[in-house]
Write a protein that holds these residues in place. Structure first.
Motif, PDB file in Angstrom:
ATOM      1  N   PRO A 108       0.538  -4.258  -3.863  1.00 24.33           N
ATOM      2  CA  PRO A 108       0.952  -3.171  -4.759  1.00 24.33           C
ATOM      3  C   PRO A 108       0.637  -1.766  -4.229  1.00 24.33           C
ATOM      4  O   PRO A 108       1.475  -0.874  -4.354  1.00 24.33           O
ATOM      5  CB  PRO A 108       0.184  -3.432  -6.055  1.00 24.33           C
ATOM      6  N   LYS A 117       3.044  -0.845  -1.470  1.00 22.06           N
ATOM      7  CA  LYS A 117       4.373  -0.575  -2.041  1.00 22.06           C
ATOM      8  C   LYS A 117       4.403   0.797  -2.708  1.00 22.06           C
ATOM      9  O   LYS A 117       5.349   1.575  -2.526  1.00 22.06           O
ATOM     10  CB  LYS A 117       4.744  -1.653  -3.067  1.00 22.06           C
ATOM     11  N   ARG A 118       3.355   1.088  -3.499  1.00 24.94           N
ATOM     12  CA  ARG A 118       3.306   2.400  -4.159  1.00 24.94           C
ATOM     13  C   ARG A 118       3.418   3.528  -3.138  1.00 24.94           C
ATOM     14  O   ARG A 118       4.157   4.485  -3.321  1.00 24.94           O
ATOM     15  CB  ARG A 118       1.980   2.555  -4.914  1.00 24.94           C
ATOM     16  N   ILE A 173       4.561   3.458  -0.004  1.00 26.97           N
ATOM     17  CA  ILE A 173       5.869   3.504   0.654  1.00 26.97           C
ATOM     18  C   ILE A 173       6.881   4.162  -0.278  1.00 26.97           C
ATOM     19  O   ILE A 173       7.689   5.001   0.147  1.00 26.97           O
ATOM     20  CB  ILE A 173       6.331   2.084   1.063  1.00 26.97           C
ATOM     21  N   LEU A 174       6.814   3.829  -1.554  1.00 24.98           N
ATOM     22  CA  LEU A 174       7.778   4.388  -2.507  1.00 24.98           C
ATOM     23  C   LEU A 174       7.587   5.892  -2.666  1.00 24.98           C
ATOM     24  O   LEU A 174       8.550   6.659  -2.629  1.00 24.98           O
ATOM     25  CB  LEU A 174       7.663   3.681  -3.870  1.00 24.98           C
TER      26      LEU A 174
END
Lengths: 496, 96
Positions: free
Chosen positions: A351, A354-355, A357-358
Motif C-alpha cells: 500500500p 502504491k500511494r 507511485i500514485l
C-alpha cells in the motif's frame, strides 16, 4: 571477551594483529544471530555460507600480509543493495525471489576492506517508511523494547547492529532512513553528502536524494566505514569526483572554536518536556566541550515535509516504472501486456509504495506538473539557501534526529503522521547535506515501561564530513549516553 | 494550486496499477489529505526562484566508448519470469 560485542575498530585491530580470526568473529556473530533472530527479526536472509567463505578469505589475506581496515567486521547489508548471488528483495513481493547478478559499489568496497556479510537486512518496502512496518516480507522489532519499531526505513540494519548481530550496518537515507533508525536503536546513523558514496547497485527510490551510509555503535566505527565507502565511482554518474579526507584516524575530543547553530524554528516544535530537557542538556554539553552556540534560522525548513512528499514520490513513480514483470521479478500472467503490467504491479507492490507511485504520477501529470512538482523543486531551492545562509554564521547545526523515541507497532496508522517522523531529517536531505544522529539520552515514552534512546542530529555543510564526524565523536566520548543501557533481549541480559 | 479532487482511477491507469474499489476509495482519501498538506507550499513566494533538480553542482559525465565486460546473457535471462531462447517472452503486443 564476548566476541560479538566488539566494536568494528577493535575487531579489525585484533584480527590485524593476529590475536583473533575472522572465522572466530563470524562464528560468534552467526551464533548470536541464530539466538536473537526469532525475537528481533533484523534479517530477511542470513548468509551463513557466504559469511563463512568470506571469513576464510579474510583470514587468508591477513596471513598473506595484507592490512585490512575492516578485517573480519560483521556487516548487515540493507536488502535494497545488491550483493551478487544473494536475494535482494527491497522487502517487496515484486522482488521476493530476485537474486542480484552483481554487487553494489558500496558493498564491494566494504568487502574489499575485509567485512564479512552476515545478512541482508529488513527495511520498509523500497525504503519507503519510517518504522520498517511497510516491509512485505518480515517484522523487525526494536532490540531495546520488542513492542516497539526499530525505525526505518533502514530498521533491519539498525536492529542488527543494536542487537550485536553485526558491527556495522549499511543503510540508505532518502529523507531520514539512516538517521531516524539510528536514533531509535541507540546508534550512530550517518548520511554523507549526496554523491559521496556511489549509488551503483542501490535499488533507486528517489535518485536526487538517495545516499548510502553506515549505522554503527560508535562514531569511530561509522567513520571507518565512511572512509572505506566514500569516493568517486565511474559507475554512478552522480557520484562526486573530489578527494575524500579520511575521518577515522583524526577524530578530535573537544569542540574548541566550533560554532554550532541552534535552529530557531525548531525551538517550539513541542517534542514534550522530557525530550526538550534532553536536547537542552545536549546543547549545553556541546558548549561545555568548547563549542560556541549561535542562533540560526531556517525559515523554509517547516515546508520540508511538503516539499519532500512531492519530490520523492515523483522520482519514485519514475524509478519504479521498471517493475512490470517483463525482465525480472514477479509476473502475474494476463492475456495482454497491459493487463500483465497492471496486475503485476497491483500484486507486487504494498500500500505505501502504491500511494507514493500514485501521488508521484499525479504530481508529474499534465496540468499539475508546474503546480506541484516544479513548485516543490523551487521550495527545495529555498531550503538549500536557508542552510547556506545559516552556515555563514556557524560550522555545524544541532537539532533533534526524530520527533519522538521509538513508537509501538501500529501507532501511526495515518500515512501523514508517519511522514512527520522525518520532520527534522528531511530538510538536510533536500539540501544534500551530510548529517548524522548520535545518542544523547534516554526517555520513557508515554505508556512505555523502559527508557528508549534519543538521538541528537548534527549537520554540516556539503563535503564537511570530517568536521561532522569529529564533532559527533567529541560529544559521544564526553557523554557516553549509548553505554547507559543494554538491549532488552533475553539472551543478552542472561549473558551479562 | 489546483483544488480539484484526484481522479484516482485515471492516475492509477497512468501508473499501470490495477486498483480494487476499496483501494480507490482509501487511496483517494489519503492522497486528498496529503495534497491538502502539500498545498502549504503555495504560501511560499517562488515566482523568481529557480527550481532545484539536484543539489550538487553537476555536469555532463562522459567517457570513452569502449567495450567493457557486462553481465552474461544467461545470468540475466535466468531471472526472467518467462523466456524463449535468448529472449524475454511476453504476451502478444501487436494484434494479429
Amino acid at each position: 571477551m564476548d566476541l560479538s560485542d566488539l566494536s568494528a575498530a577493535a575487531i579489525a585491530r585484533e584480527i590485524g594483529a593476529g590475536r583473533l580470526s575472522a572465522r572466530e568473529i563470524t562464528e560468534a556473530t552467526l551464533a548470536r544471530v541464530d539466538a536473537v533472530e526469532p525475537q528481533v527479526g533484523s534479517y530477511l536472509s542470513v548468509l551463513h555460507e557466504i559469511a563463512r567463505e568470506t571469513a576464510a578469505r579474510v583470514d587468508e589475506r591477513i596471513r598473506g600480509g595484507e592490512t585490512l581496515p575492516l578485517a573480519g567486521v560483521p556487516l548487515a547489508v540493507k536488502d535494497n543493495m545488491c550483493l551478487r548471488g544473494t536475494r535482494t528483495t527491497c522487502a517487496s513481493k515484486i522482488l521476493e525471489s530476485w537474486v542480484a547478478p552483481y554487487t553494489a559499489t558500496a558493498v564491494a568496497r566494504m568487502l574489499e576492506a575485509g567485512c564479512v556479510p552476515i545478512g541482508k537486512s529488513n527495511c520498509d518496502e523500497f525504503a519507503m517508511g519510517s518504522s520498517c512496518e511497510n516491509s512485505a516480507l518480515g517484522v523487525t522489532r526494536n532490540p531495546y523494547d520488542l513492542s516497539r519499531v526499530p525505525g526505518g526505513s533502514s530498521g533491519g540494519s539498525a536492529a542488527a547492529v543494536a542487537a550485536y548481530e553485526a558491527a556495522i550496518g549499511l543503510g540508505s537515507d532518502t529523507g531520514g532512513s539512516i538517521r531516524e533508525p539510528g536514533a531509535f536503536c541507540n546508534l550512530v546513523g550517518f548520511k554523507p553528502t549526496y554523491g559521496r558514496v556511489s549509488r551503483y547497485g542501490l535499488v533507486a527510490f528517489a535518485s536526487s536524494l538517495d545516499q548510502i551510509g553506515p549505522l554503527a555503535r560508535s562514531v569511530e566505527d561509522a567513520a571507518l566505514a565512511y572512509d572505506v565507502m566514500a569516493g568517486h565511482d565511474p559507475m554512478d554518474a552522480t557520484s562526486i569526483d573530489r578527494p575524500v579526507e579520511a575521518a577515522a584516524g583524526a577524530l578530535p575530543t573537544d569542540l574548541r572554536g566550533l560554532r554550532i547553530g541552534l535552529v530557531r524554528e525548531f525551538e517550539t516544535k513541542g517534542s514534550g518536556t522530557e525530550l526538550d530537557a534532553i536536547y537542552r542538556r545536549a546543547y549545553n554539553d556541546l558548549e561545555k566541550l568548547g563549542a560556541v552556540l549561535v542562533d540560526v534560522s531556517l525559515p523554509t525548513a517547516d515546508y520540508g515535509v511538503a516539499t519532500y512528499y512531492l519530490i520523492a514520490p515523483a522520482e519514485c513513480s519514475s524509478n519504479l516504472a521498471r517493475f512490470h514483470g517483463v525482465r525480472y521479478g514477479l509476473r502475474v500472467d494476463a492475456p495482454d501486456v497491459r493487463a500483465m503490467y497492471d496486475r503485476t504491479r497491483a500484486a507486487g507492490f504494498g500500500p505505501e509504495v502504491k500511494r507514493r507511485i500514485l501521488i508521484g504520477t499525479y504530481a508529474l501529470s499534465s496540468g499539475y506538473y508546474d503546480a506541484y512538482y516544479v513548485r516543490a523543486q523551487k521550495a527545495r531551492t529555498l531550503i538549500a539557501r536557508d542552510f547556506a545562509e545559516a552556515f555563514a554564521a556557524c560550522d555545524a547545526i544541532a537539532c533533534p534526529a526524530a520527533s519522538c523515541p521509538a513508537f509501538e507497532f501500529n501507532a501511526k496508522s495515518d500515512p501523514y503522521s508517519m511522514y512527520l517522523m522525518d520532520y527534522y531529517t528531511i530538510p538536510m536531505a533536500l539540501a544534500g547535506l551530510p548529517a548524522l544522529s548520535v545518542p544523547c539520552g534516554w526517555a520513557t515514552p508515554e505508556g512505555g515501561e523502559v527508557p528508549m534512546p534519543v538521538g541528537l542530529q548534527l549537520c554540516a555543510p556539503l563535503f564537511a564530513e570530517r568536521l561532522l564526524l569529529g564533532a559527533a565523536h567529541a560529544y559521544e566520548q564526553a557523554t557516553q549516553h549509548a553505554r547507559a543501557r543494554k538491549p532488552a533481549i533475553a539472551q543478552l541480559e542472561a549473558r551479562s | 494550486m489546483p483544488a480539484d479532487a484526484i481522479d484516482i482511477r485515471y492516475v492509477a491507469e497512468l501508473a499501470r496499477i490495477a486498483l480494487t474499489d476499496d483501494e480507490v476509495e482509501r487511496f483517494g482519501k489519503q492522497l486528498g489529505d496529503l495534497l491538502e498538506h502539500v498545498n502549504a507550499l503555495s504560501e511560499l513566494d517562488t515566482a523568481s526562484v529557480p527550481a532545484t533538480a539536484q543539489v550538487i553542482e553537476s555536469r555532463n559525465v562522459s567517457r570513452e566508448d569502449r567495450l567493457q565486460p557486462c553481465l552474461d546473457r544467461e545470468v540475466v535471462l535466468a531471472q526472467a519470469p518467462q523466456r524463449q531462447g535468448g529472449f524475454f517472452r511476453v504476451p502478444r503486443i501487436i494484434a494479429e
